[in-house]
Design a protein around this motif. Structure first.
Motif, PDB file in Angstrom:
ATOM      1  N   PRO A 120      65.475  20.602  90.058  1.00 47.54           N
ATOM      2  CA  PRO A 120      66.059  21.948  90.003  1.00 47.54           C
ATOM      3  C   PRO A 120      65.615  22.845  91.158  1.00 47.54           C
ATOM      4  N   PHE A 121      64.640  22.376  91.931  1.00 46.57           N
ATOM      5  CA  PHE A 121      64.143  23.205  93.041  1.00 46.57           C
ATOM      6  C   PHE A 121      64.408  22.537  94.393  1.00 46.57           C
ATOM      7  N   ALA A 122      65.358  21.655  94.442  1.00 41.73           N
ATOM      8  CA  ALA A 122      65.651  20.927  95.681  1.00 41.73           C
ATOM      9  C   ALA A 122      65.986  21.894  96.815  1.00 41.73           C
ATOM     10  N   ASP A 123      65.449  21.611  98.007  1.00 40.69           N
ATOM     11  CA  ASP A 123      65.823  22.434  99.156  1.00 40.69           C
ATOM     12  C   ASP A 123      67.117  21.890  99.761  1.00 40.69           C
ATOM     13  N   ARG A 124      67.567  22.555 100.815  1.00 37.17           N
ATOM     14  CA  ARG A 124      68.888  22.192 101.371  1.00 37.17           C
ATOM     15  C   ARG A 124      68.925  20.752 101.875  1.00 37.17           C
ATOM     16  N   GLU A 125      67.840  20.305 102.508  1.00 41.16           N
ATOM     17  CA  GLU A 125      67.833  18.936 103.021  1.00 41.16           C
ATOM     18  C   GLU A 125      67.928  17.926 101.879  1.00 41.16           C
ATOM     19  N   GLU A 126      67.235  18.208 100.789  1.00 40.18           N
ATOM     20  CA  GLU A 126      67.309  17.287  99.659  1.00 40.18           C
ATOM     21  C   GLU A 126      68.686  17.333  99.011  1.00 40.18           C
ATOM     22  N   LEU A 150      73.131  28.327  95.789  1.00 38.58           N
ATOM     23  CA  LEU A 150      73.367  29.519  94.976  1.00 38.58           C
ATOM     24  C   LEU A 150      73.138  29.197  93.496  1.00 38.58           C
ATOM     25  N   ALA A 151      73.691  28.081  93.046  1.00 35.14           N
ATOM     26  CA  ALA A 151      73.514  27.679  91.641  1.00 35.14           C
ATOM     27  C   ALA A 151      72.034  27.433  91.336  1.00 35.14           C
ATOM     28  N   ARG A 152      71.348  26.781  92.260  1.00 33.33           N
ATOM     29  CA  ARG A 152      69.909  26.529  92.074  1.00 33.33           C
ATOM     30  C   ARG A 152      69.157  27.842  91.869  1.00 33.33           C
ATOM     31  N   ASP A 153      69.427  28.832  92.706  1.00 33.28           N
ATOM     32  CA  ASP A 153      68.688  30.089  92.634  1.00 33.28           C
ATOM     33  C   ASP A 153      69.024  30.863  91.364  1.00 33.28           C
ATOM     34  N   ARG A 616      64.610  10.589 104.338  1.00 33.60           N
ATOM     35  CA  ARG A 616      64.191  10.559 102.940  1.00 33.60           C
ATOM     36  C   ARG A 616      63.547  11.902 102.607  1.00 33.60           C
ATOM     37  N   PHE A 617      63.387  12.179 101.319  1.00 37.35           N
ATOM     38  CA  PHE A 617      62.782  13.437 100.930  1.00 37.35           C
ATOM     39  C   PHE A 617      61.647  13.173  99.951  1.00 37.35           C
ATOM     40  N   GLU A 618      60.722  14.118  99.909  1.00 38.47           N
ATOM     41  CA  GLU A 618      59.563  13.994  99.048  1.00 38.47           C
ATOM     42  C   GLU A 618      59.838  14.657  97.703  1.00 38.47           C
TER      43      GLU A 618
END
Length: 627
Positions: A120-126, A150-153, A616-618
């Protein structure tokens, strides 16, 4: 074929229905449950338009056998707005204008929902990585990513729910304001029906027999065995055309189905309408066609040579259209030049690859009006051509434009609508045709492959004195939009530059390749690619900055175009300034640039970072690959 019974929970409801073993989950959802929010784009698990959840995990339903749904919980996009209230993500897509043509959007919403559920807190790259399995052919990814952020925030409370509300616009002041698309709610909810989603009671399914030969005479067609099959309602060939059998945007040289001769692999030869698609496909294999192969030609320049195979009797030189433009004295211009540069540039055929494959539905209404529903980009012209083909007055032919799930010019040509109309007349029942991705690629128009020879004469200070531009395009087996494409290529090819002496020739040529047609930029792309590439080479030869050589020759206010049109105002210099600034361009001739340049692919303030595709993302201290 024995049926199987599927017991599953679909969108919160228990379902127990028979299914055929060959069906995919996508077929079961669309054909048996009438849930058309999951769209078929590629049919191969590549584009993501058919995305659904199975036991909470995102799947491409076009590659899932229906038997895999047994005892499982399936969610489609219809479940997200089940009560009619859009989800936060769907509202965010609406707010951000992330709806485009809409065909990819239901699948994109499902992928975005999966991303938010996973983190639910993924950044744009993720977010980018997690949506990597879904394709938007309209190239609108930025608004989609904006919508997910926008939906995430909103979900996380960083922004209030009011952030999803429509912006207030003063009455009548819409220019420059963020005004919502009226059709976005139906797109983000999957409710919008494209032609392939539409059904009618008693509807038949059309399938098309296509030529395996690039060039051959048709000696005979025997449809008797196919017509006798149970479940087959009709078979049509060119013999069923009652009127003028020809269509095309400029020259009506393409028959609804091959008439006496096939001219490319994939050309329609006959069509079958049956109670279901499987029966119609089986019936195609019962049609016997005897061909007599002819010599074929697949290269436009070869097709222009004496003795080349002739594709159409009325064009013995295989020229579809030649557009010449003459201005000034070309020989004098080259004589006055200090530098003459000649180079040849080639571009290839390009597939449109819109996500919505071609589809249509035709029926004869109670008043005898032939009605065709299809995603046309040229509907009035289609209507007039069809009236002549089926020999009916224009007021007895109606075209209804269904939503266009990506077109880019590719749906400007009338390809299959004639077959639908003929079959509806013959069977007196509604008939639907939906292309497969393979069928779309093998039989529909591509961007014209081109070969452009450009000769440019310039003075030492960079002024263009003369240009000779010769472009030969492969128009394929039929005319379609070739004439217009050649005209635009000729008019716009030399670019927005003052050229006192100009000679332009563009040729569209018949070959035995798949027909070429309209595509974004409509002909200008091929010649302008040559002209702009050529200017870079000339700048290097003269030791000039590429932006500078363009400024030297740019048309200005009051300029006259190459076809004598007087321009009151020209914004090209402002465009150049903006492009130079936006690209962080370092001034200098191309020859002086190399390892020392700092304006490209280096990390720093105001500099574009390298591409991160495939990164890849962490998450949770664990390196995880994108889905």
């Amino acid at each position: 074929m024995p049926e199987i019974r599927i017991d599953a929970t679909v969108n919160g409801r228990k379902v127990s229905k028979p299914a055929k073993p060959h069906q995919r989950l996508l077929d079961f959802l669309r054909d048996d449950l009438n849930l058309t929010g999951a769209k078929e784009g590629c049919g191969a698990g590549e584009c993501g338009t058919c995305s659904v959840f199975i036991d909470g995990v995102l799947y491409k339903s076009c590659i899932v056998p229906v038997a895999k749904a047994q005892g499982r919980t399936v969610e489609t996009v219809e479940a997200l707005a089940k009560t009619g209230e859009l989800s936060i993500l769907q509202k965010a897509f609406h707010k951000s204008g992330a709806s485009q043509c809409g065909y990819c959007i239901p699948g994109m919403v499902m992928a975005a929902t999966a991303a938010m559920r996973a983190n639910p807190f993924a950044d744009r790259e993720e977010i980018k990585e997690r949506l990597g399995g879904n394709i938007c052919r309209c190239t609108g990814y930025q608004k989609i990513f904006d919508a997910v952020e926008l939906a995430r925030d909103v979900q996380n409370g960083t922004l209030p729910m009011s952030a999803l509300a429509e912006d207030q616009v003063d009455e009548g002041k819409y220019i420059g304001a963020n005004v919502r698309r009226l059709d976005a709610p139906s797109k983000v909810s999957g409710a919008l029906k494209y032609a392939g989603d539409m059904v009618m009671p008693g509807m038949l399914h059309l399938q098309v027999l296509r030529s395996p030969h690039p060039h051959a005479l048709i000696e005979s067609i025997d449809t008797s065995e196919a017509e006798a099959m149970e479940g087959v309602e009709g078979v049509i060939t060119c013999a069923d055309v009652p009127g003028e059998d020809g269509f095309g945007v400029f020259v009506h040289d393409q028959p609804v189905m091959a008439r006496g001769k096939v001219r490319y692999v994939g050309e329609a030869v006959a069509a079958v309408a049956a109670e279901d698609v499987v029966t119609a496909k089986r019936a195609l294999s019962k049609i016997k066609v005897v061909y007599k192969p002819l010599p074929a030609v697949f290269d436009a320049e070869s097709a222009m040579q004496p003795g080349a195979p002739v594709i159409h009797d009325y064009a013995s030189d295989n020229v579809t259209k030649h557009i010449p433009i003459r201005k000034g004295d070309i020989e004098q211009g080259f004589a006055e030049s200090d530098l003459v540069v000649e180079q040849t540039y080639a571009t290839q055929a390009i597939e449109h690859a819109y996500l919505e494959p071609e589809a249509g539905l035709a029926y004869v209404d109670p008043d005898g009006v032939m009605t065709v529903i299809s995603p046309s980009q040229n509907i009035t012209h289609h209507r007039h051509m069809l009236a002549k083909i089926i020999a009916r007055p224009i007021n007895k032919v109606r075209f209804i434009m269904s939503p266009v799930g990506g077109g880019f010019g590719g749906k400007e040509d009338m390809i299959y609508q004639g077959m639908l109309a003929l079959m509806a007349v013959k069977t007196r029942r509604p008939v639907r045709l939906v292309f497969t991705r393979e069928e779309s690629m093998i039989s529909t128009a591509k961007r014209h492959p081109s070969r452009t020879t450009l000769r440019m004469g310039l003075t030492r200070d960079g002024r263009i004195k003369a240009v000779s531009l010769k472009m030969i395009c492969d128009g394929g087996a039929y005319g379609l939009s070739t004439e217009g494409v050649m005209r635009k290529a000729a008019i716009l090819g030399a670019g927005p530059y003052n050229i006192p002496n100009l000679q332009v020739d563009t040729w569209g040529i018949y070959t035995n390749n798949t027909p070429s047609g309209a595509f974004r930029s409509f002909g200008a792309l091929q010649t302008q690619f040559a002209t702009e590439s050529h200017l870079d080479i000339c700048a290097e030869r003269l030791g000039l900055d590429p932006f500078e050589i363009r400024r030297i020759n740019a048309m200005r206010d009051g300029a006259q175009t190459h076809t004598r049109q007087q321009l009151k105002s020209v914004s090209y210099l402002r465009v150049l300034d903006a492009a130079e600034k936006a690209s962080n361009w370092e001034k200098g001739a191309p020859v002086s640039r190399g390892d020392s340049r700092t304006d490209f692919a280096r990390v720093g303030e105001g500099v574009r970072s390298p591409c991160s595709l495939g990164a890849r993302f962490e998450t949770n201290d664990k390196l995880e690959a994108a889905e």
